[in-house]
Design an enzyme around this catalytic site. Sequence first.
Site, PDB file in Angstrom:
ATOM      1  N   SER A 169      -1.620  -3.196   9.858  1.00  0.00           N
ATOM      2  CA  SER A 169      -2.030  -2.674   8.566  1.00  0.00           C
ATOM      3  C   SER A 169      -3.114  -3.579   7.963  1.00  0.00           C
ATOM      4  CB  SER A 169      -0.817  -2.534   7.650  1.00  0.00           C
ATOM      5  OG  SER A 169      -1.119  -1.730   6.528  1.00  0.00           O
ATOM      6  N   LYS A 221      -3.345   9.367 -15.204  1.00  0.00           N
ATOM      7  CA  LYS A 221      -3.045   7.956 -15.460  1.00  0.00           C
ATOM      8  C   LYS A 221      -1.743   7.556 -14.765  1.00  0.00           C
ATOM      9  CE  LYS A 221      -3.232   3.856 -17.182  1.00  0.00           C
ATOM     10  NZ  LYS A 221      -4.177   2.900 -16.619  1.00  0.00           N
TER      11      LYS A 221
END
Length: 341
Positions: A169, A221
Amino acid sequence: MEWFDQYVFFLAKALTVLLVVAVLLVLIAASKGRGRRAEGSLQVTRLNDRFQRMQDQLSDLVLSKQARKAQLKARKQQVKTRSKDAQADEQGRVYVLNFHGDIKASALDNLRHEVSALLELARPQDEVLVRLESGGGMVHAYGLAASQLVRVRDAGIPLTISVDKVAASGGYMMACIADRVLAAPFAMLGSIGVVAQLPNVHRLLKKHDIDFEMLTAGEYKRTLTIFGENSDKGREKFQEDLENIHRLFKDFVARYRPSLDIEAVATGEVWFGSEALQRGLADEIKTSDQYLCERVRQAEVFEVHFEQRKRLQDRLSGGLAQAADKVLLTWASRFNNQRFW
Protein backbone atom coordinates in the site's frame (compact mmCIF):
# COMPACT_ATOMS: atom_id res chain seq x y z
CA MET A 1 15.14 -4.42 67.73
CA GLU A 2 14.47 -0.83 68.78
CA TRP A 3 17.66 0.24 66.97
CA PHE A 4 16.58 -1.64 63.85
CA ASP A 5 13.13 0.01 63.89
CA GLN A 6 14.73 3.44 64.17
CA TYR A 7 17.04 2.62 61.26
CA VAL A 8 14.16 1.49 59.04
CA PHE A 9 12.20 4.62 59.96
CA PHE A 10 15.19 6.84 59.12
CA LEU A 11 15.74 5.00 55.81
CA ALA A 12 12.07 5.43 54.86
CA LYS A 13 12.27 9.18 55.55
CA ALA A 14 15.47 9.50 53.53
CA LEU A 15 13.98 7.66 50.57
CA THR A 16 10.86 9.84 50.75
CA VAL A 17 12.96 13.01 50.68
CA LEU A 18 14.99 11.73 47.73
CA LEU A 19 11.80 10.82 45.86
CA VAL A 20 10.31 14.27 46.44
CA VAL A 21 13.53 15.97 45.28
CA ALA A 22 13.63 13.78 42.14
CA VAL A 23 10.00 14.61 41.30
CA LEU A 24 10.68 18.33 41.78
CA LEU A 25 13.73 18.19 39.51
CA VAL A 26 11.73 16.39 36.82
CA LEU A 27 8.94 18.98 37.04
CA ILE A 28 11.44 21.84 36.85
CA ALA A 29 13.16 20.29 33.82
CA ALA A 30 9.80 19.69 32.13
CA SER A 31 8.65 23.27 32.75
CA LYS A 32 11.89 24.66 31.28
CA GLY A 33 11.57 22.39 28.27
CA ARG A 34 8.03 23.46 27.44
CA GLY A 35 9.11 26.65 25.77
CA ARG A 36 12.00 25.07 23.95
CA ARG A 37 11.68 23.50 20.60
CA ALA A 38 12.89 19.93 20.44
CA GLU A 39 15.99 19.68 18.28
CA GLY A 40 17.73 16.72 16.81
CA SER A 41 21.10 15.67 15.48
CA LEU A 42 22.35 13.75 12.49
CA GLN A 43 24.17 10.51 13.27
CA VAL A 44 26.45 9.03 10.62
CA THR A 45 28.06 5.59 10.85
CA ARG A 46 30.62 4.27 8.39
CA LEU A 47 29.40 0.73 7.76
CA ASN A 48 32.71 -0.33 6.23
CA ASP A 49 34.26 0.03 9.69
CA ARG A 50 31.42 -1.87 11.35
CA PHE A 51 31.74 -4.79 8.92
CA GLN A 52 35.51 -4.73 9.34
CA ARG A 53 35.28 -4.91 13.13
CA MET A 54 32.97 -7.92 12.97
CA GLN A 55 35.28 -9.65 10.48
CA ASP A 56 38.29 -8.97 12.72
CA GLN A 57 36.53 -10.41 15.76
CA LEU A 58 35.70 -13.59 13.88
CA SER A 59 39.17 -13.87 12.36
CA ASP A 60 40.87 -13.51 15.74
CA LEU A 61 38.85 -16.43 17.07
CA VAL A 62 38.99 -18.72 14.03
CA LEU A 63 42.22 -18.15 12.09
CA SER A 64 45.69 -19.20 13.11
CA LYS A 65 48.28 -16.51 13.81
CA GLN A 66 49.99 -17.18 10.49
CA ALA A 67 46.73 -17.00 8.53
CA ARG A 68 45.68 -13.89 10.41
CA LYS A 69 49.02 -12.23 9.64
CA ALA A 70 48.64 -13.04 5.94
CA GLN A 71 45.12 -11.63 5.97
CA LEU A 72 46.26 -8.34 7.51
CA LYS A 73 49.11 -8.08 5.00
CA ALA A 74 46.72 -8.59 2.09
CA ARG A 75 44.37 -5.97 3.50
CA LYS A 76 47.14 -3.39 3.84
CA GLN A 77 48.15 -4.01 0.24
CA GLN A 78 44.55 -3.59 -0.88
CA VAL A 79 44.22 -0.29 0.99
CA LYS A 80 47.52 0.93 -0.46
CA THR A 81 46.44 0.07 -3.99
CA ARG A 82 43.09 1.77 -3.54
CA SER A 83 44.69 4.96 -2.19
CA LYS A 84 46.86 5.19 -5.31
CA ASP A 85 43.87 4.84 -7.58
CA ALA A 86 43.08 8.28 -8.96
CA GLN A 87 39.56 7.17 -9.78
CA ALA A 88 38.70 5.97 -6.26
CA ASP A 89 36.62 9.03 -5.47
CA GLU A 90 34.72 8.67 -8.73
CA GLN A 91 33.27 5.33 -7.61
CA GLY A 92 30.92 7.21 -5.36
CA ARG A 93 29.56 6.68 -1.89
CA VAL A 94 26.48 4.86 -0.64
CA TYR A 95 24.16 6.55 1.85
CA VAL A 96 21.88 4.20 3.77
CA LEU A 97 18.56 5.34 5.24
CA ASN A 98 16.11 3.26 7.27
CA PHE A 99 12.35 3.76 7.14
CA HIS A 100 10.16 1.67 9.45
CA GLY A 101 6.63 2.90 8.80
CA ASP A 102 3.56 2.68 10.97
CA ILE A 103 0.01 3.65 10.10
CA LYS A 104 0.82 7.37 10.59
CA ALA A 105 4.21 7.18 8.82
CA SER A 106 5.80 8.54 11.98
CA ALA A 107 9.30 7.98 10.57
CA LEU A 108 8.56 10.73 8.04
CA ASP A 109 9.90 13.46 10.34
CA ASN A 110 13.31 11.80 10.44
CA LEU A 111 13.28 10.96 6.73
CA ARG A 112 12.74 14.55 5.61
CA HIS A 113 15.78 15.73 7.64
CA GLU A 114 17.94 12.85 6.41
CA VAL A 115 17.07 13.55 2.77
CA SER A 116 17.68 17.29 3.16
CA ALA A 117 21.10 16.63 4.68
CA LEU A 118 22.38 14.12 2.15
CA LEU A 119 21.17 16.14 -0.84
CA GLU A 120 23.64 18.85 0.19
CA LEU A 121 26.51 16.40 -0.26
CA ALA A 122 25.46 13.53 -2.53
CA ARG A 123 26.58 13.49 -6.16
CA PRO A 124 25.21 11.73 -9.26
CA GLN A 125 27.89 9.03 -8.91
CA ASP A 126 26.70 8.27 -5.37
CA GLU A 127 23.78 6.08 -4.37
CA VAL A 128 21.01 6.29 -1.78
CA LEU A 129 19.83 2.98 -0.34
CA VAL A 130 16.60 2.98 1.65
CA ARG A 131 15.81 -0.09 3.75
CA LEU A 132 12.05 0.13 3.74
CA GLU A 133 9.55 -1.70 5.92
CA SER A 134 5.91 -0.62 5.88
CA GLY A 135 2.47 -2.10 5.48
CA GLY A 136 1.01 1.30 4.58
CA GLY A 137 -1.27 3.68 6.38
CA MET A 138 -2.75 7.16 6.01
CA VAL A 139 -2.90 8.47 2.45
CA HIS A 140 -1.65 11.99 3.12
CA ALA A 141 1.19 10.82 5.39
CA TYR A 142 2.58 8.28 2.92
CA GLY A 143 2.05 10.69 0.05
CA LEU A 144 4.42 13.13 1.77
CA ALA A 145 6.87 10.34 2.65
CA ALA A 146 6.96 9.29 -1.01
CA SER A 147 7.56 12.92 -2.00
CA GLN A 148 10.75 12.92 0.10
CA LEU A 149 12.12 10.07 -2.01
CA VAL A 150 11.05 11.86 -5.19
CA ARG A 151 13.44 14.63 -4.12
CA VAL A 152 16.33 12.15 -4.29
CA ARG A 153 15.35 10.89 -7.72
CA ASP A 154 14.76 14.40 -9.08
CA ALA A 155 18.27 15.36 -7.92
CA GLY A 156 19.66 12.72 -10.28
CA ILE A 157 21.03 10.50 -7.51
CA PRO A 158 20.51 6.75 -8.03
CA LEU A 159 17.91 5.47 -5.57
CA THR A 160 17.73 1.83 -4.48
CA ILE A 161 15.04 0.54 -2.15
CA SER A 162 15.42 -2.76 -0.33
CA VAL A 163 12.41 -4.57 1.12
CA ASP A 164 13.20 -7.37 3.55
CA LYS A 165 9.70 -7.90 4.97
CA VAL A 166 6.89 -5.77 3.56
CA ALA A 167 6.27 -2.76 1.32
CA ALA A 168 2.54 -2.70 0.79
CA SER A 169 0.00 0.00 0.00
CA GLY A 170 1.63 3.28 1.10
CA GLY A 171 4.86 1.34 1.57
CA TYR A 172 4.85 0.34 -2.08
CA MET A 173 3.96 3.91 -3.04
CA MET A 174 7.38 4.79 -1.61
CA ALA A 175 9.16 1.75 -3.07
CA CYS A 176 8.00 2.30 -6.65
CA ILE A 177 9.96 5.58 -6.87
CA ALA A 178 13.30 3.75 -6.77
CA ASP A 179 15.47 3.18 -9.81
CA ARG A 180 15.82 -0.36 -8.50
CA VAL A 181 13.70 -2.35 -6.01
CA LEU A 182 15.32 -5.25 -4.17
CA ALA A 183 13.08 -7.77 -2.41
CA ALA A 184 13.85 -10.62 -0.05
CA PRO A 185 12.47 -14.00 -1.20
CA PHE A 186 9.45 -13.80 1.12
CA ALA A 187 9.02 -10.04 1.28
CA MET A 188 5.46 -8.88 0.56
CA LEU A 189 4.93 -6.20 -2.10
CA GLY A 190 1.87 -4.65 -3.68
CA SER A 191 -1.51 -3.95 -2.10
CA ILE A 192 -2.07 -1.15 -4.59
CA GLY A 193 -5.53 -0.34 -3.35
CA VAL A 194 -7.45 1.81 -0.89
CA VAL A 195 -9.53 0.72 2.09
CA ALA A 196 -11.66 2.59 4.62
CA GLN A 197 -13.98 1.24 7.27
CA LEU A 198 -15.89 2.62 10.22
CA PRO A 199 -18.52 1.30 12.61
CA ASN A 200 -22.02 2.76 12.78
CA VAL A 201 -23.97 2.71 16.04
CA HIS A 202 -27.02 4.62 14.85
CA ARG A 203 -29.45 1.76 15.43
CA LEU A 204 -28.07 1.18 18.92
CA LEU A 205 -28.55 4.86 19.80
CA LYS A 206 -32.05 4.82 18.31
CA LYS A 207 -32.94 1.74 20.33
CA HIS A 208 -32.12 3.63 23.51
CA ASP A 209 -33.86 6.82 22.38
CA ILE A 210 -30.60 8.76 22.01
CA ASP A 211 -30.62 11.49 19.38
CA PHE A 212 -27.52 12.51 17.46
CA GLU A 213 -27.32 15.92 15.80
CA MET A 214 -24.71 16.86 13.20
CA LEU A 215 -24.70 20.21 11.41
CA THR A 216 -22.67 20.78 8.25
CA ALA A 217 -22.19 23.48 5.63
CA GLY A 218 -21.44 21.99 2.24
CA GLU A 219 -23.26 19.09 0.62
CA TYR A 220 -20.45 16.60 1.06
CA LYS A 221 -18.75 17.96 4.17
CA ARG A 222 -19.60 14.68 5.88
CA THR A 223 -20.57 11.63 3.80
CA LEU A 224 -20.49 8.77 6.34
CA THR A 225 -20.72 9.09 10.10
CA ILE A 226 -20.34 6.78 13.08
CA PHE A 227 -23.34 8.00 15.06
CA GLY A 228 -25.82 9.28 12.49
CA GLU A 229 -27.92 7.48 9.89
CA ASN A 230 -25.96 7.04 6.65
CA SER A 231 -27.66 7.61 3.32
CA ASP A 232 -27.14 5.86 -0.01
CA LYS A 233 -26.05 9.18 -1.48
CA GLY A 234 -23.40 9.54 1.22
CA ARG A 235 -22.14 6.01 0.59
CA GLU A 236 -21.91 6.63 -3.14
CA LYS A 237 -19.91 9.79 -2.58
CA PHE A 238 -17.60 8.04 -0.13
CA GLN A 239 -17.01 5.23 -2.62
CA GLU A 240 -16.39 7.79 -5.34
CA ASP A 241 -13.70 9.40 -3.18
CA LEU A 242 -12.04 6.01 -2.63
CA GLU A 243 -12.06 5.31 -6.36
CA ASN A 244 -10.47 8.70 -7.01
CA ILE A 245 -7.67 8.02 -4.49
CA HIS A 246 -7.13 4.62 -6.09
CA ARG A 247 -6.86 6.23 -9.52
CA LEU A 248 -4.26 8.69 -8.23
CA PHE A 249 -2.37 5.82 -6.60
CA LYS A 250 -2.29 3.84 -9.86
CA ASP A 251 -1.17 6.88 -11.86
CA PHE A 252 1.62 7.51 -9.37
CA VAL A 253 2.94 3.95 -9.55
CA ALA A 254 2.64 3.85 -13.36
CA ARG A 255 4.64 7.09 -13.63
CA TYR A 256 7.66 5.60 -11.88
CA ARG A 257 7.29 2.00 -13.11
CA PRO A 258 5.93 2.40 -16.64
CA SER A 259 6.67 -1.21 -17.57
CA LEU A 260 4.07 -2.45 -15.05
CA ASP A 261 0.70 -3.74 -16.19
CA ILE A 262 -0.90 -1.43 -13.66
CA GLU A 263 -4.45 -2.74 -14.06
CA ALA A 264 -3.25 -6.29 -13.39
CA VAL A 265 -1.38 -5.42 -10.19
CA ALA A 266 -3.59 -2.65 -8.79
CA THR A 267 -6.15 -5.07 -7.38
CA GLY A 268 -5.19 -4.67 -3.74
CA GLU A 269 -3.38 -8.03 -3.73
CA VAL A 270 0.11 -8.62 -2.35
CA TRP A 271 2.78 -10.90 -3.78
CA PHE A 272 5.82 -12.53 -2.26
CA GLY A 273 9.38 -11.97 -3.53
CA SER A 274 9.66 -14.08 -6.69
CA GLU A 275 6.00 -13.48 -7.56
CA ALA A 276 6.51 -9.73 -7.22
CA LEU A 277 9.58 -10.03 -9.47
CA GLN A 278 7.56 -11.82 -12.16
CA ARG A 279 4.91 -9.11 -12.11
CA GLY A 280 7.43 -6.30 -12.32
CA LEU A 281 6.91 -4.96 -8.80
CA ALA A 282 10.56 -5.73 -7.95
CA ASP A 283 13.78 -5.84 -9.97
CA GLU A 284 15.92 -8.34 -8.09
CA ILE A 285 15.62 -10.95 -5.33
CA LYS A 286 18.17 -9.96 -2.72
CA THR A 287 18.16 -9.03 0.96
CA SER A 288 19.53 -5.72 2.21
CA ASP A 289 22.30 -7.62 4.04
CA GLN A 290 23.47 -9.26 0.82
CA TYR A 291 23.47 -5.95 -1.00
CA LEU A 292 25.34 -4.10 1.74
CA CYS A 293 28.02 -6.81 1.91
CA GLU A 294 28.58 -6.31 -1.80
CA ARG A 295 28.67 -2.53 -1.63
CA VAL A 296 31.10 -2.22 1.28
CA ARG A 297 33.68 -4.01 -0.92
CA GLN A 298 33.14 -1.48 -3.69
CA ALA A 299 32.57 1.89 -2.03
CA GLU A 300 32.35 3.82 1.19
CA VAL A 301 28.99 3.13 2.83
CA PHE A 302 27.49 5.51 5.40
CA GLU A 303 24.35 4.94 7.44
CA VAL A 304 22.57 8.25 8.06
CA HIS A 305 20.03 8.65 10.84
CA PHE A 306 18.40 11.78 12.21
CA GLU A 307 17.80 11.42 15.93
CA GLN A 308 15.02 13.64 17.22
CA ARG A 309 15.56 14.91 20.76
CA LYS A 310 12.43 14.44 22.79
CA ARG A 311 11.34 16.12 25.95
CA LEU A 312 10.91 14.03 29.07
CA GLN A 313 7.12 14.03 28.90
CA ASP A 314 7.27 13.02 25.22
CA ARG A 315 9.59 10.14 26.01
CA LEU A 316 7.34 8.93 28.80
CA SER A 317 4.17 9.18 26.72
CA GLY A 318 5.92 7.65 23.71
CA GLY A 319 7.14 4.71 25.77
CA LEU A 320 3.65 4.05 27.08
CA ALA A 321 2.19 4.30 23.59
CA GLN A 322 4.76 1.86 22.17
CA ALA A 323 4.06 -0.61 24.95
CA ALA A 324 0.32 -0.39 24.29
CA ASP A 325 0.86 -0.77 20.51
CA LYS A 326 3.02 -3.84 21.07
CA VAL A 327 0.37 -5.51 23.20
CA LEU A 328 -2.40 -4.69 20.71
CA LEU A 329 -0.39 -5.87 17.70
CA THR A 330 0.55 -9.10 19.47
CA TRP A 331 -3.06 -9.99 20.19
CA ALA A 332 -4.21 -8.80 16.76
CA SER A 333 -1.70 -11.10 15.07
CA ARG A 334 -2.93 -14.03 17.17
CA PHE A 335 -6.54 -13.42 16.26
CA ASN A 336 -5.62 -13.05 12.57
CA ASN A 337 -3.64 -16.30 12.26
CA GLN A 338 -0.31 -14.43 12.43
CA ARG A 339 -1.08 -12.45 9.29
CA PHE A 340 -1.05 -8.72 9.77
CA TRP A 341 -1.09 -6.39 6.81
